[in-house]
Design an enzyme around this catalytic site. Sequence first.
Site, PDB file in Angstrom:
ATOM      1  N   GLU A  49      98.920  64.537  -7.270  1.00 24.49           N
ATOM      2  CA  GLU A  49      97.550  64.397  -6.023  1.00 24.49           C
ATOM      3  C   GLU A  49      98.434  63.577  -4.969  1.00 24.49           C
ATOM      4  O   GLU A  49      98.195  62.590  -5.038  1.00 24.49           O
ATOM      5  CB  GLU A  49      96.194  63.537  -6.532  1.00 24.49           C
ATOM      6  N   HIS A 105      91.492  53.802  -9.502  1.00 24.12           N
ATOM      7  CA  HIS A 105      90.562  52.646  -8.535  1.00 24.12           C
ATOM      8  C   HIS A 105      90.175  51.601  -8.547  1.00 24.12           C
ATOM      9  O   HIS A 105      89.304  51.106  -7.670  1.00 24.12           O
ATOM     10  CB  HIS A 105      89.535  54.355  -8.705  1.00 24.12           C
ATOM     11  N   ARG A 131      86.809  52.154  -6.462  1.00 25.65           N
ATOM     12  CA  ARG A 131      86.273  53.020  -7.542  1.00 25.65           C
ATOM     13  C   ARG A 131      84.890  52.253  -8.176  1.00 25.65           C
ATOM     14  O   ARG A 131      85.907  51.912  -9.201  1.00 25.65           O
ATOM     15  CB  ARG A 131      86.136  54.293  -8.036  1.00 25.65           C
ATOM     16  N   HIS A 171      96.692  60.481  -3.409  1.00 32.05           N
ATOM     17  CA  HIS A 171      96.593  59.381  -4.374  1.00 32.05           C
ATOM     18  C   HIS A 171      97.214  58.600  -3.691  1.00 32.05           C
ATOM     19  O   HIS A 171      99.042  58.602  -4.543  1.00 32.05           O
ATOM     20  CB  HIS A 171      96.183  60.181  -5.635  1.00 32.05           C
ATOM     21  N   ASP A 179      92.365  56.889  -2.098  1.00 34.56           N
ATOM     22  CA  ASP A 179      92.992  58.717  -1.373  1.00 34.56           C
ATOM     23  C   ASP A 179      92.894  58.900  -0.322  1.00 34.56           C
ATOM     24  O   ASP A 179      92.107  58.025   0.413  1.00 34.56           O
ATOM     25  CB  ASP A 179      91.679  59.456  -2.428  1.00 34.56           C
TER      26      ASP A 179
END
Length: 281
Positions: free
Chosen positions: A253, A164, A119, A256, A171
């Site tokens: 999460e 990320h 990301r 993740h 994810d």
Amino acid sequence: MPRLAAALRGLAAAAAALIAVAAVPSDAAAGTAPHRPSPSSHPSHDPKAPREFVALRDVDPTIIQEMRYATPHDFMGVPVTGYRAPMCLLTQDAARALHRAQRSFLRRGYSLKVYDCYRPQRAVDHFVRWAEDLGDQRMKAEFYPRVDKSTLFRDGYIAEKSGHSRGSTLDLTLVRLPALPTRPYVPGEPLSSCYGPKAARFPDNGLDMGTGFDCFDTLAHTLDPRIKGTQRAHRLLLKDGMERAGFVNYPYEWWHYTFTPETFPDTYFDFPVARRSLVRH
């Protein structure tokens, strides 16, 4: 997606495989300042990925890719800045480890499906700008129905940095084979809570994990005791397979995971998600 201190606690908890059910930190992590040249609208001015980055499809084309942030079906309701193609980029080490995990799951009749991989920092910056705009709550009913948007920073759902951006975090979920396609989201369609029964949530071809992806709710904690039966079994199936391949789960999460040791443990990159980013000169 938390603040710095919350993330440090989260990463320590992940390494120790502790159960966390109180606050919800994010995936941000401590380290050096983000590696982020000013985003340019001209592709030729964009930074390139280091040689250690690859497209996941070049390593394992069998892994399903549903890259949510390249679409309007995310917690903001718009495609995220920096996602110029619906593709997964990762460090080579992480991609190869994911390939090992995929081979194990395929033998049991499942496939991995990735929602997000590398990301860029400009995408994280977009998240921050959105979180500061309290008037934009178009996706609240699905992604954060029980959370006040004004508390997203305080509660750790949004942070100024994300693991990320280092390239070894992703994810994902599991899909039972043969995989049926997930229908596209239509902007403006009625929204359903991400923690409701699976049949009532937005349709997803993944296994029922108890919540949808990117659900801002404590029910998304991997080992939340309220998640039982088949839903818990599915989370543990994913967790066991990923851990065997060298990944560590972020316990707040269920989706993740980070491959360790990370190739770039202290560097946050900002090249866009695009095939062009991998071109060598």
